[in-house]
Design an enzyme around this catalytic site. Structure first.
Site, PDB file in Angstrom:
ATOM      1  CD  GLU A 133      -2.206  -1.885   1.545  1.00 40.33           C
ATOM      2  OE1 GLU A 133      -0.319  -2.087   1.616  1.00 40.33           O
ATOM      3  OE2 GLU A 133      -2.286  -3.515   1.438  1.00 40.33           O
ATOM      4  CB  VAL A 166      15.167   9.408   0.031  1.00 38.07           C
ATOM      5  CG1 VAL A 166      16.523  10.006   0.624  1.00 38.07           C
ATOM      6  CG2 VAL A 166      14.505  10.681  -0.450  1.00 38.07           C
ATOM      7  CG  PHE A 221      22.407  10.488   1.616  1.00 42.37           C
ATOM      8  CD1 PHE A 221      23.174  11.246   0.606  1.00 42.37           C
ATOM      9  CD2 PHE A 221      22.147  10.714   2.906  1.00 42.37           C
ATOM     10  CE1 PHE A 221      22.806  12.193   0.758  1.00 42.37           C
ATOM     11  CE2 PHE A 221      22.199  12.510   2.513  1.00 42.37           C
ATOM     12  CZ  PHE A 221      22.415  12.948   1.572  1.00 42.37           C
ATOM     13  CG  PHE A 266      -9.675  -9.777  13.609  1.00 42.53           C
ATOM     14  CD1 PHE A 266      -8.064  -9.812  13.981  1.00 42.53           C
ATOM     15  CD2 PHE A 266      -9.828  -9.588  12.366  1.00 42.53           C
ATOM     16  CE1 PHE A 266      -6.992 -10.010  13.104  1.00 42.53           C
ATOM     17  CE2 PHE A 266      -9.008 -10.027  11.635  1.00 42.53           C
ATOM     18  CZ  PHE A 266      -7.522 -10.192  11.547  1.00 42.53           C
ATOM     19  CD  GLN A 267      -7.389  -7.137   9.915  1.00 40.45           C
ATOM     20  OE1 GLN A 267      -9.280  -6.252   9.279  1.00 40.45           O
ATOM     21  NE2 GLN A 267      -6.632  -8.176   9.070  1.00 40.45           N
TER      22      GLN A 267
HETATM   23  C1  LIG Z   1      18.652  13.655   0.724  1.00 38.77           C
HETATM   24  C2  LIG Z   1      18.018  14.928   0.219  1.00 38.77           C
HETATM   25  C3  LIG Z   1      18.602  16.322   0.293  1.00 38.77           C
HETATM   26  C4  LIG Z   1      18.440  17.609  -0.216  1.00 38.77           C
HETATM   27  N1  LIG Z   1      19.515  18.185   0.292  1.00 38.77           N
HETATM   28  C5  LIG Z   1      19.015  19.867  -0.526  1.00 38.77           C
HETATM   29  C6  LIG Z   1      19.683  20.706  -1.107  1.00 38.77           C
HETATM   30  O1  LIG Z   1      21.304  20.354  -0.718  1.00 38.77           O
HETATM   31  N2  LIG Z   1      19.036  21.805  -1.673  1.00 38.77           N
HETATM   32  C7  LIG Z   1      17.932  22.248  -1.235  1.00 38.77           C
HETATM   33  O2  LIG Z   1      17.704  22.786  -2.696  1.00 38.77           O
HETATM   34  N3  LIG Z   1      17.426  21.376  -1.555  1.00 38.77           N
HETATM   35  C8  LIG Z   1      17.529  20.022  -0.909  1.00 38.77           C
HETATM   36  N4  LIG Z   1      16.558  18.782  -0.396  1.00 38.77           N
HETATM   37  C9  LIG Z   1      15.018  19.221  -0.786  1.00 38.77           C
HETATM   38  C10 LIG Z   1      14.526  20.001   0.396  1.00 38.77           C
HETATM   39  O3  LIG Z   1      14.496  19.178   1.529  1.00 38.77           O
HETATM   40  C11 LIG Z   1      13.279  20.784  -0.167  1.00 38.77           C
HETATM   41  O4  LIG Z   1      12.349  19.632  -0.951  1.00 38.77           O
HETATM   42  C12 LIG Z   1      13.174  21.661  -1.335  1.00 38.77           C
HETATM   43  O5  LIG Z   1      14.855  22.345  -1.262  1.00 38.77           O
HETATM   44  C13 LIG Z   1      12.379  22.107  -1.382  1.00 38.77           C
HETATM   45  O6  LIG Z   1      12.030  22.613  -2.569  1.00 38.77           O
HETATM   46  P1  LIG Z   1      10.940  24.091  -3.281  1.00 38.77           P
HETATM   47  O7  LIG Z   1      11.187  24.970  -1.696  1.00 38.77           O
HETATM   48  O8  LIG Z   1      11.058  24.826  -4.583  1.00 38.77           O
HETATM   49  O9  LIG Z   1       9.432  23.314  -2.570  1.00 38.77           O
HETATM   50  P2  LIG Z   1       8.879  23.681  -1.282  1.00 38.77           P
HETATM   51  O10 LIG Z   1       9.379  23.457  -0.225  1.00 38.77           O
HETATM   52  O11 LIG Z   1       7.202  22.654  -2.255  1.00 38.77           O
HETATM   53  O12 LIG Z   1       7.518  24.912  -1.452  1.00 38.77           O
HETATM   54  C14 LIG Z   1       7.130  25.254  -2.235  1.00 38.77           C
HETATM   55  C15 LIG Z   1       6.596  26.457  -1.925  1.00 38.77           C
HETATM   56  O13 LIG Z   1       6.066  26.862  -2.563  1.00 38.77           O
HETATM   57  C16 LIG Z   1       4.659  27.763  -2.607  1.00 38.77           C
HETATM   58  N5  LIG Z   1       3.700  27.935  -3.380  1.00 38.77           N
HETATM   59  C17 LIG Z   1       3.541  26.644  -4.750  1.00 38.77           C
HETATM   60  N6  LIG Z   1       2.555  27.271  -5.307  1.00 38.77           N
HETATM   61  C18 LIG Z   1       2.812  28.590  -5.644  1.00 38.77           C
HETATM   62  C19 LIG Z   1       2.361  30.232  -6.665  1.00 38.77           C
HETATM   63  N7  LIG Z   1       1.728  29.157  -7.691  1.00 38.77           N
HETATM   64  N8  LIG Z   1       2.919  30.572  -5.493  1.00 38.77           N
HETATM   65  C20 LIG Z   1       3.500  30.604  -4.951  1.00 38.77           C
HETATM   66  N9  LIG Z   1       4.015  30.011  -4.030  1.00 38.77           N
HETATM   67  C21 LIG Z   1       3.456  29.273  -3.423  1.00 38.77           C
HETATM   68  C22 LIG Z   1       4.156  26.712  -1.276  1.00 38.77           C
HETATM   69  O14 LIG Z   1       3.155  27.277  -0.702  1.00 38.77           O
HETATM   70  C23 LIG Z   1       5.448  26.496  -0.992  1.00 38.77           C
HETATM   71  O15 LIG Z   1       5.864  27.066   0.154  1.00 38.77           O
HETATM   72  C24 LIG Z   1      16.958  17.606  -0.012  1.00 38.77           C
HETATM   73  C25 LIG Z   1      16.474  16.596  -0.478  1.00 38.77           C
HETATM   74  C26 LIG Z   1      16.628  15.293   0.001  1.00 38.77           C
HETATM   75  C27 LIG Z   1      15.747  14.533   0.197  1.00 38.77           C
HETATM   76  C1  LIG Z   2      12.326   4.747   4.696  1.00 40.71           C
HETATM   77  C2  LIG Z   2      13.359   5.594   5.235  1.00 40.71           C
HETATM   78  N1  LIG Z   2      14.666   4.358   6.256  1.00 40.71           N
HETATM   79  C3  LIG Z   2      15.320   4.745   6.278  1.00 40.71           C
HETATM   80  C4  LIG Z   2      15.839   5.934   5.666  1.00 40.71           C
HETATM   81  C5  LIG Z   2      17.229   6.843   6.323  1.00 40.71           C
HETATM   82  N2  LIG Z   2      18.101   6.918   5.192  1.00 40.71           N
HETATM   83  C6  LIG Z   2      18.093   8.486   4.048  1.00 40.71           C
HETATM   84  S1  LIG Z   2      19.437   7.935   2.524  1.00 40.71           S
HETATM   85  C7  LIG Z   2      19.530   6.221   3.211  1.00 40.71           C
HETATM   86  C8  LIG Z   2      20.738   5.017   1.966  1.00 40.71           C
HETATM   87  C9  LIG Z   2      19.789   5.060   1.491  1.00 40.71           C
HETATM   88  O1  LIG Z   2      20.693   4.129   0.964  1.00 40.71           O
HETATM   89  P1  LIG Z   2      20.880   3.102  -0.791  1.00 40.71           P
HETATM   90  O2  LIG Z   2      19.294   3.980  -1.845  1.00 40.71           O
HETATM   91  O3  LIG Z   2      20.741   2.193  -0.712  1.00 40.71           O
HETATM   92  O4  LIG Z   2      20.998   4.715  -1.026  1.00 40.71           O
HETATM   93  P2  LIG Z   2      22.210   5.501  -1.116  1.00 40.71           P
HETATM   94  O5  LIG Z   2      22.355   6.435  -0.544  1.00 40.71           O
HETATM   95  O6  LIG Z   2      23.017   3.944  -0.906  1.00 40.71           O
HETATM   96  O7  LIG Z   2      22.900   5.482  -2.877  1.00 40.71           O
HETATM   97  C10 LIG Z   2      19.304   5.939   4.213  1.00 40.71           C
HETATM   98  C11 LIG Z   2      19.113   4.092   5.268  1.00 40.71           C
HETATM   99  C12 LIG Z   2      15.000   7.235   5.510  1.00 40.71           C
HETATM  100  N3  LIG Z   2      15.427   8.373   4.784  1.00 40.71           N
HETATM  101  N4  LIG Z   2      13.983   6.545   4.720  1.00 40.71           N
END
Ligand SMILES: Cc1cc2nc3c(=O)[nH]c(=O)nc-3n(C[C@H](O)[C@H](O)[C@H](O)COP(=O)(O)OP(=O)(O)OC[C@H]3O[C@@H](n4cnc5c(N)ncnc54)[C@H](O)[C@@H]3O)c2cc1C
Ligand SMILES: Cc1ncc(C[n+]2csc(CCOP(=O)(O)OP(=O)(O)O)c2C)c(N)n1
Length: 575
Positions: free
Chosen positions: A51, A383, A468, A113-114
């Site tokens: 799911e 991620v 990571f 149950f559940q």
């Molecule tokens: C492993 C990992 C590493 C990351 N590292 C980075 C990094 O180094 N740098 C980075 O940038 N991100 C990084 N991210 C992503 C980060 O966590 C955020 O998701 C991202 O920065 C958010 O982007 P955003 O502000 O464009 O989007 P959102 O967080 O979705 O924000 C969008 C905003 O726009 C507003 N909005 C929507 N539509 C409109 C509209 N029409 N007009 C006005 N406002 C509007 C919303 O209300 C919201 O506040 C990483 C993510 C992961 C998983």
């Molecule tokens: C559901 C969930 N569990 C654990 C984590 C913590 N976490 C973030 S990145 C990562 C490793 C991801 O491994 P993989 O998919 O093999 O990618 P890699 O970074 O090795 O290239 C973990 C364990 C998470 N973000 N989400």
């Protein structure tokens, strides 16, 4: 008065709202709904193996179409599996309705149950969450749920006991309101005049642009052109901003670029447009800060503001443009555009592969896929380090899309999201950047690709580690553990699941394998065996040196230049 079964009214209301498919796993309490859907030709049931996949797939469909998507889980363990995926949808602000089937209504409260309480369980990941305990609540509660999901662009959950779904209720036509509407939000003229005044008096204006800039590319370029502003993108905004953009200076943040970082830190005026960039350490300390966002509640939640405007980026910038001076000093812009070019060159130097040189650089894999993928491909990235490679090496061109679990940060998102994207656009190329950890976490749904004939192309960055996290541990000076994975042969596994598969170790074979996968008429998986220690590790750094310093250490590590960590430590800490 006409009476119909609740399940029939539910299906009819969903059809009226434009729903064309529901992702989920069947179960007894959902049976009434499935029976009605079987009779109705407009809605397809997309059975998946978990799911959580259903929720991620619905979220991705909603992301790429902007329309309502639906997922469903049977009573309790079934719908509990939806939760992580729904959190992702909720955080990404995409319109998703979840149907959570529930235990028989007469048993609620008996510890049956559940039994759980879905109306409480899903509160944290939804804008609307209600239990239908009486037949007469249908269709009203369902319509409110749909309207909330559409209006707030978020998740709505309806819990429906299986027995209630089978009973009859008074029938009325679905309301016309269960359709998306696109009201334009514009700040008042006074506010726009004030905004223009602040921007006109700024000497070094930097823009941070995010996903809220979707559809406002032309206005954004025009404003940056007048202000001579570098544009830093937040990751979710990349797909809407980083093309045909002479003001682009890349991302900021841990996986961003030094050009983006310094363009923000050195600004005297900082304009946030449609972004909720979460990492507070990367905001400027002394600049005048302005934010434009359509959600008033998001104003000022990441940094203190001097001016906050509630409005759509497009409408706000359109109103602003005639009031802006055409600045002539280009020094601030030029500095960071040139910086970005240098950083880009440095990153491109890392994306190379020489025949016979193993293990491959993951950057080379990313760059090769970027080169071979179609002009309008939809990418999803897991991620982990796949997010890093997608952020740095996938070229956005205004037609391509990039989806990830960027706000919620959950592993295992890429393949499930690809299912939703491919369902929405059967004719488009859909490509995942999957981690070996991410792929194996929801591995069962590899089977769904074949079952539903979805030609998704999976690129596995196979490094036999939760890389990571390994990097995070190393950068923090923690020896850690628990990151090694003993992997199966993903290709044999893929083939037995009905996919085309190829394993690549030698860079010389990569282009051929990716091309063959892209040309294959069906789902395909390429396992690219890549270097586990790619992002170079700090040679040695003491734990006490790393305290309060790990952000910088990690950033240097992620840049693939771990030796810089020691330099930084020497210059900043060991004085
Ligand atoms: C492993 C990992 C590493 C990351 N590292 C980075 C990094 O180094 N740098 C980075 O940038 N991100 C990084 N991210 C992503 C980060 O966590 C955020 O998701 C991202 O920065 C958010 O982007 P955003 O502000 O464009 O989007 P959102 O967080 O979705 O924000 C969008 C905003 O726009 C507003 N909005 C929507 N539509 C409109 C509209 N029409 N007009 C006005 N406002 C509007 C919303 O209300 C919201 O506040 C990483 C993510 C992961 C998983
Ligand atoms: C559901 C969930 N569990 C654990 C984590 C913590 N976490 C973030 S990145 C990562 C490793 C991801 O491994 P993989 O998919 O093999 O990618 P890699 O970074 O090795 O290239 C973990 C364990 C998470 N973000 N989400």
């Amino acid at each position: 008065m006409v009476r119909k079964r609740v399940a029939e009214i539910v299906v009819e209301t969903l059809v009226a709202a434009g729903v064309r498919r529901i992702y989920g796993v069947v179960g007894d309490s959902l049976n009434g709904l499935l029976e009605e859907m079987r009779k109705c030709k407009e809605i397809e049931w997309v059975g998946v193996r978990h799911e959580e996949t259903a929720a991620f797939a619905a979220g991705a469909q909603a992301h790429v179409t902007g329309e309502l998507a639906v997922c469903a889980g049977s009573c309790v363990p079934g719908n509990m599996h939806l939760i992580n995926g729904l959190y992702d949808c909720h955080r990404s602000r995409v319109p998703v309705l979840a149907l959570a089937a529930h235990i028989p209504s007469q048993e609620i409260g008996s510890g049956y149950f559940q039994e759980t309480h879905p109306d409480q369980l899903f509160r944290g990941c939804s804008d609307y969450c209600e239990l239908i305990s009486q037949t007469s609540q249908v269709p009203r509660v369902l319509e409110i749920a749909i309207q909330t999901a559409l209006t707030k662009s978020g998740v709505a959950v309806v819990a429906l006991p299986g027995d209630v779904a089978l009973r009859e209720a008074p029938y009325r036509k679905p309301s016309a309101s269960v359709r998306p509407a696109n009201p334009v939000i514009c700040p008042s003229q006074d506010e726009i005049t004030q905004l223009a005044g602040v921007l006109n008096s700024g000497r070094a204006v930097t823009i941070l642009a995010g996903a809220g800039c979707a559809g406002a590319h032309a206005e954004l370029m025009a404003v940056a052109g007048k202000l001579k502003s570098p544009i830093v993108s937040a990751l979710r905004g990349r797909e809407h901003i980083q093309y045909d953009n002479p003001y682009d200076v890349g991302l900021t943040g841990l996986i961003g670029f030094s050009s983006g970082y310094h363009a923000i830190k050195e600004a005297d005026t900082f304009l946030m447009l449609g972004t909720d960039f979460p990492y507070t350490q990367f905001y400027p300390e002394n600049a005048v800060v302005i934010q434009v966002d359509r959600r008033g509640e998001n104003l000022g939640r990441r940094t203190r503001l001097d001016l906050g405007l509630i409005g759509d980026v497009k409408a706000t910038l359109s109103g602003l443009l005639p009031l802006l001076d055409n600045k002539t000093n280009t020094a601030h812009l030029t500095k960071f555009v040139l910086d970005y070019e240098k950083v880009r060159d440095g990153l491109d130097d890392l994306a190379v592969g020489k025949a016979g040189q193993t293990p491959m650089h993951p950057q080379f894999v990313a760059r090769t896929v970027d080169k071979l993928a179609k002009e309008d491909a939809i990418f999803s990235c897991d991620v982990g380090t796949p997010t890093v490679w997608a952020a740095r090496y996938l070229t956005m061109n205004g037609k391509r899309r990039l989806i990830g679990s960027f706000n919620h940060g959950s592993m295992a998102n890429a393949m499930p999201q690809a299912i939703g994207a491919q369902m929405a656009f059967p004719g488009r190329q859909v490509v995942t950047f999957s981690g070996d950890g991410g792929l194996s976490m929801l591995l069962g749904d590899l089977l769904s690709l074949h079952q539903h004939n979805l030609p998704v192309k999976i690129i596995v960055f196979s490094n036999s580690a939760l890389c990571f996290v390994e990097l995070e541990m190393m950068a923090a000076g923690i020896l850690g553990g628990g990151t090694t994975m003993v992997n199966p042969d993903f290709v044999t596994l893929a083939k037995s699941a009905g996919l085309y598969g190829a394993r690549v170790e030698d860079p010389a074979d990569l282009e051929g394998a990716v091309t063959a996968a892209f040309q294959h008429d069906g789902p395909a998986l390429v396992e690219a065996v890549v270097n586990r220690s790619e992002l170079s590790m700090p040679p040695s750094i003491q734990l006490d040196q790393a305290v309060g310093f790990n952000l910088w250490a990690l950033k240097a590590v992620l840049n693939g230049r771990g030796n810089e960590v020691v330099d930084l430590a020497v210059s900043n800490l060991i004085r």
